[in-house]
Design a protein around this motif. Structure first.
Motif, short mmCIF file in Angstrom:
data_model
loop_
_atom_site.label_atom_id
_atom_site.label_comp_id
_atom_site.label_asym_id
_atom_site.label_seq_id
_atom_site.Cartn_x
_atom_site.Cartn_y
_atom_site.Cartn_z
N LEU A 1 -0.04 -0.68 7.35
CA LEU A 1 -0.47 0.73 7.38
C LEU A 1 0.08 1.43 8.62
O LEU A 1 -0.65 2.16 9.32
CB LEU A 1 -2.00 0.83 7.32
N ILE A 2 1.34 1.22 8.88
CA ILE A 2 1.96 1.81 10.07
C ILE A 2 2.08 3.32 9.87
O ILE A 2 2.61 3.77 8.85
CB ILE A 2 3.33 1.16 10.32
N PRO A 3 1.56 4.10 10.81
CA PRO A 3 1.58 5.55 10.65
C PRO A 3 3.00 6.06 10.38
O PRO A 3 3.95 5.66 11.04
CB PRO A 3 1.05 6.06 12.00
N GLY B 1 1.85 4.34 3.62
CA GLY B 1 0.89 3.48 2.94
C GLY B 1 -0.52 4.04 3.00
O GLY B 1 -0.90 4.70 3.96
N LYS B 2 -1.29 3.82 1.93
CA LYS B 2 -2.71 4.20 1.95
C LYS B 2 -3.47 3.30 0.99
O LYS B 2 -2.99 2.95 -0.09
CB LYS B 2 -2.92 5.67 1.62
N LEU B 3 -4.70 2.95 1.41
CA LEU B 3 -5.53 2.07 0.59
C LEU B 3 -5.78 2.66 -0.79
O LEU B 3 -5.84 1.94 -1.79
CB LEU B 3 -6.86 1.81 1.29
N GLY B 4 -5.88 4.00 -0.85
CA GLY B 4 -6.16 4.66 -2.12
C GLY B 4 -5.10 4.42 -3.18
O GLY B 4 -5.36 4.62 -4.37
N ALA C 1 -2.00 -6.38 7.97
CA ALA C 1 -1.34 -6.96 9.15
C ALA C 1 0.10 -6.52 9.17
O ALA C 1 0.70 -6.19 8.15
CB ALA C 1 -1.42 -8.50 9.11
N ASP C 2 0.65 -6.54 10.36
CA ASP C 2 2.06 -6.27 10.56
C ASP C 2 2.89 -7.33 9.84
O ASP C 2 2.47 -8.48 9.69
CB ASP C 2 2.33 -6.32 12.06
N LEU D 1 0.83 -1.21 0.00
CA LEU D 1 0.00 0.00 0.00
C LEU D 1 0.86 1.25 0.00
O LEU D 1 0.35 2.37 0.00
CB LEU D 1 -0.93 0.01 1.23
N GLY D 2 2.17 1.09 -0.01
CA GLY D 2 3.08 2.23 -0.02
C GLY D 2 3.36 2.71 -1.43
O GLY D 2 2.78 2.23 -2.41
#
Lengths: 339, 339
Positions: free
Chosen positions: A43-45, A49-52, A66-67, A19-20
């Protein structure tokens, strides 16, 4: 069409960090190549990464949120793994080295030990970094350059590189490490601090803000357009047994920071201007000066070379963001970071 | 008396891993040199530490029984830190790499980040290892040899080495890294598996058991007698600002494994004999062949050189264990490990 593209039709491919920025561009290319894709991303802040980023290919990707350490479900049937998960911020690694070590070293070891057990011998292509070389002793930098990272991120990425190498030496994985120079292009997280100076330049130019160039300004970089980087990953994933496992990737051109800034500012057509700024004293100790990759090994063994001029890459990048403004250019201005 | 010895009188010195083999020998020398000693040791099972190693100097040492990560109390007033805590077993790092990473990398980062905050700029002397070089490309091995560890322990010790270097580059610590070859002598944990082949040879010879030499048997090692290693630590701790921060240490002689085994077996006078054994297939991937250190940089900049012949060192070592049998030679036989 390159020779490797047919290789992916129907293959089960896992992309960590998918997602990155780089991972999602790779996912888009894999969909076009007909692969069955699983994306593993925590999706670690702060990691960008973002779903978009999978917009338009959502229905072709299985996403495991997941991690990296808990990624068993994402690699269970994988034929090839592209291992791109991680934190890339040099700056953040200096203020919080323990976090960087957990994300880039400990999590990688946990992931690879699982992967070696679940999919012994599987091809893994890891997103390494030029940072493992530290301050170049001569240019261009080939893969035999001494290892001497000058920031925590470089130390941790090097440890993860060595994990890939050791599992390969033991015959438990079949790893290839691509050492990336500065990558830019569509889907960079322009709204997240610490993603490199190119993201900062692109964002500020799009917003009509001026670009600060750390002096002397003649420091060289060889930015890689993301499509070229993606091509290298695809070539490395599909290559038969390789005599070498480490490959430096670089861009089509070596340019000064000043030239890079000017190219972006001009292309943006927003009135954005370039101005000199004294190199911040706090960053001096981790500054690497100039970097240019010698990517001749990748050309020789992977049949890869960068094809996109910087001007062309910048045009394509700016066009993407103009068409996707709201998803990538919210309010807050990220901190400047040398890269 | 060496020139550095007066330097320690009245100094506050912290020794991490000070209940271990090398650390306790260093503590004994520091007591003789008049230092005020704090020992920080977590007595982590498998790492070889024992309270009895300070037998005879207990009243001169403050012992903080705590994990490296919780060592603030042990470094609060330190003038010099000898950082020897860690796990040295190659073999165990291969069966449990995550444990090795926690002990040798994550804990070190936590310790050093605390130390840099509490005692900015303090001299730290770190016990590094030849393992960071992997398979030697030529002998003897100097400090410019490429970094290419072939086991997890070597990867993790290298990351910790780089932490020391980076904190020094940032001006937050003043680190010196000594890259040790195989060290032997009094207070080795002969009863703990994974402490290296010299410990196995010494133990078996003392017990009258035969010594297996992995074939071909002509692999070179340059064992360092512990007093020589201690001298190097003391010299490095007391040296003024150094132009170089990494130093290879080696022994007075380079000897084949066969010769090492024969010397120990003969000196023990227990009827112990030497026999050849095929190199175990499972260990081949992490075997380094021959290793001999080039320690000329340490001689030039630290005024150090190894002084103890192997025969003499073995005699002294065997005498120590004969006089301290019950503390170091309990029943269970440790597993053989190549080293």
């Amino acid at each position: 069409m390159n020779s490797w593209q047919d290789a992916y039709r129907g293959l089960r491919v896992t992309v960590t960090g998918g997602l990155g920025f780089l991972g999602s561009n790779l996912a888009h290319a894999l969909v076009r190549a007909g692969a069955e894709i699983t994306v593993l991303d925590g999706l670690i802040p702060g990691c960008g990464g973002k779903l978009g980023n999978l917009s338009g290919i959502e229905q072709h990707c299985r996403v495991v949120h997941a991690d990296l350490r808990e990624g068993e479900a994402a690699v269970a049937g994988a034929d090839i793994v592209f291992n791109l998960a991680g934190e890339i911020s040099h700056g953040r690694s200096m203020t919080d080295p323990l976090r960087d070590g957990q994300l880039n070293t400990v999590s990688q070891l946990q992931f690879l030990s699982q992967l070696a057990r679940l999919r012994p011998g599987v091809r893994v292509v890891y997103a390494g970094t030029r940072q493992v070389y530290g301050v170049p002793r001569a240019l261009p930098v080939d893969e035999d350059h001494p290892i001497d990272p000058v920031d925590f991120n470089g130390i941790h990425k090097y440890a993860a590189t060595m994990y890939h190498m050791l599992y390969s030496r033991l015959g438990q994985l079949d790893a290839v490490v691509l050492r990336l120079s500065n990558v830019y292009g569509p889907r960079m997280a322009l709204d997240v601090p610490g993603q490199g100076f190119l993201g900062v330049f692109l964002r500020r130019a799009l917003m009509g803000e001026d670009l600060a160039v750390y002096q002397p300004g003649d420091q060289l970089r060889d930015p890689i357009y993301v499509d070229d980087a993606v091509d290298a990953f695809l070539a490395a994933g599909a290559a038969p047994a390789l005599a070498m496992r480490s490959f430096n990737l670089g861009g089509a051109e070596a340019l000064s920071l000043e030239r890079i800034a000017a190219t972006i500012a001009e292309a943006a057509q927003t009135g954005s201007r370039v101005y000199p700024l004294e190199f911040p004293a706090r960053d001096k100790a981790v500054d690497i000066g100039s970097y240019v990759a010698d990517w001749s090994r990748a050309r020789r063994l992977l049949g890869w070379q960068p094809r996109t001029s910087f001007a062309e890459g910048v045009e394509r990048t700016l066009a993407f963001y103009r068409n996707n403004w709201d998803a990538y250019l919210p309010e807050a201005c990220p901190a400047v970071e040398a890269g």
